[in-house]
Design a protein around this motif. Structure first.
Motif, PDB file in Angstrom:
ATOM      1  N   TYR A 110       0.827  -1.207   0.000  1.00 25.55           N
ATOM      2  CA  TYR A 110       0.000   0.000   0.000  1.00 25.55           C
ATOM      3  C   TYR A 110       0.862   1.257   0.000  1.00 25.55           C
ATOM      4  N   PHE A 137      -5.180   5.055   5.325  1.00 24.51           N
ATOM      5  CA  PHE A 137      -5.465   3.806   4.627  1.00 24.51           C
ATOM      6  C   PHE A 137      -5.280   2.633   5.580  1.00 24.51           C
ATOM      7  N   LEU A 138      -5.488   1.447   5.089  1.00 23.62           N
ATOM      8  CA  LEU A 138      -5.368   0.173   5.805  1.00 23.62           C
ATOM      9  C   LEU A 138      -6.458   0.043   6.873  1.00 23.62           C
ATOM     10  N   GLU A 186     -11.299  -2.031   2.687  1.00 20.09           N
ATOM     11  CA  GLU A 186     -10.478  -0.880   2.326  1.00 20.09           C
ATOM     12  C   GLU A 186     -11.326   0.216   1.678  1.00 20.09           C
TER      13      GLU A 186
END
Length: 267
Positions: free
Chosen positions: A32, A185-186, A204
């Motif tokens: 990512y 994110f994540l 996500e």
């Protein structure tokens, strides 16, 4: 949870984190973040870009408009220092002041005892308007809650200190940086096998839409502000005391004109 070591007062080394990145969950994070770097770095330009801390040799590869790429290993990365490696402390970078155009710091602040000192050192080496790119873990996420588990908190990456984006913004603001972008994110929970992580991939997109502030990791792009220059207009009497080195011909000519005008008024 923020800024408190989950293990002991001593700051854990990044050696364990580097190994964790090679595992199933760590490789998801690395993938990512590599995508994030590949989106940002091609748009930056300059002469020198430095990656502080061992992470992934491909991080700087996408910075195609910056010729000189420097990968700096930290003393606590746990890697052998061969003759070709440049190693140092994050709080004492081996670069001259205002010499680096872009600094990339992937998960460095989690493993230093004084993040403010590291950021101050980074500000020193960056040129005016230089960019700083930081990745880190958020304490306000499922990954942050995982640190409360006594089984996990002694293992990387939960053995490091997680700093919130608000705290990071404060540090950067105190040093004169302007935050240009924050990317969270994540949203998948940590742990699990590759097959489970793949089945939870839908989280996500769902997390980015429904609860973006709960992302486990973040990327922050900041810019070093150019120091403002406020010219001070001296009086004509002080201008006469300026030497030819510190005052240009135009300045001295202006002072002479003012002196002549004043002399004529007296007479």
């Amino acid at each position: 949870m923020e800024n408190i070591s989950a293990t002991s007062p001593a700051t854990p080394a990044r050696a364990g984190f580097s190994e964790w990145l090679k595992g199933e969950t760590g490789s998801v994070l690395a993938r990512y973040e590599k995508e994030k770097f590949e989106r940002i770095l091609p748009g930056l330009f300059g002469y020198h870009i430095a990656q502080v801390g061992q992470y992934d040799g491909a991080v700087l590869a996408s910075a195609g408009r910056i010729r000189n790429k420097i990968e700096l290993r930290l003393d606590d990365d746990g890697l052998p220092h061969d003759s070709c490696a440049l190693a140092a402390s994050a709080a004492s970078l081996p670069f001259a002041a205002r010499s680096i155009d872009v600094v990339v710091m992937p998960h460095v602040l989690e493993y230093v005892s004084d993040p403010g000192a590291v950021l101050k050192e980074t500000e020193r080496v960056l040129i005016e308007d230089g960019r700083l790119i930081i990745t880190g873990f958020s304490p306000w996420s499922l990954w942050g809650l995982w640190r409360l588990n006594p089984v996990c908190r002694n293992r990387p990456p939960w053995d490091g200190r997680f700093h919130s984006i608000a705290r990071l913004r404060h540090w950067l603001s105190m040093l004169g940086f302007e935050v240009l972008e924050v990317d969270r994110f994540l949203f998948r929970p940590p742990g699990g096998h590759r097959s489970l992580l793949h089945r939870l991939l839908f989280l996500e997109k769902l997390g980015a839409t429904c609860w973006p502030f709960l992302g486990a990791a973040y990327l922050v792009v900041a810019q070093k502000r150019r120091a403002p220059v406020s010219p001070i207009k001296p009086s004509w009497r002080n201008r006469l005391l300026l030497s030819g080195v510190s005052a240009g011909p135009a300045t001295m000519a202006g002072a002479d004109n003012q002196f002549t005008t004043a002399h004529e008024q007296v007479h």
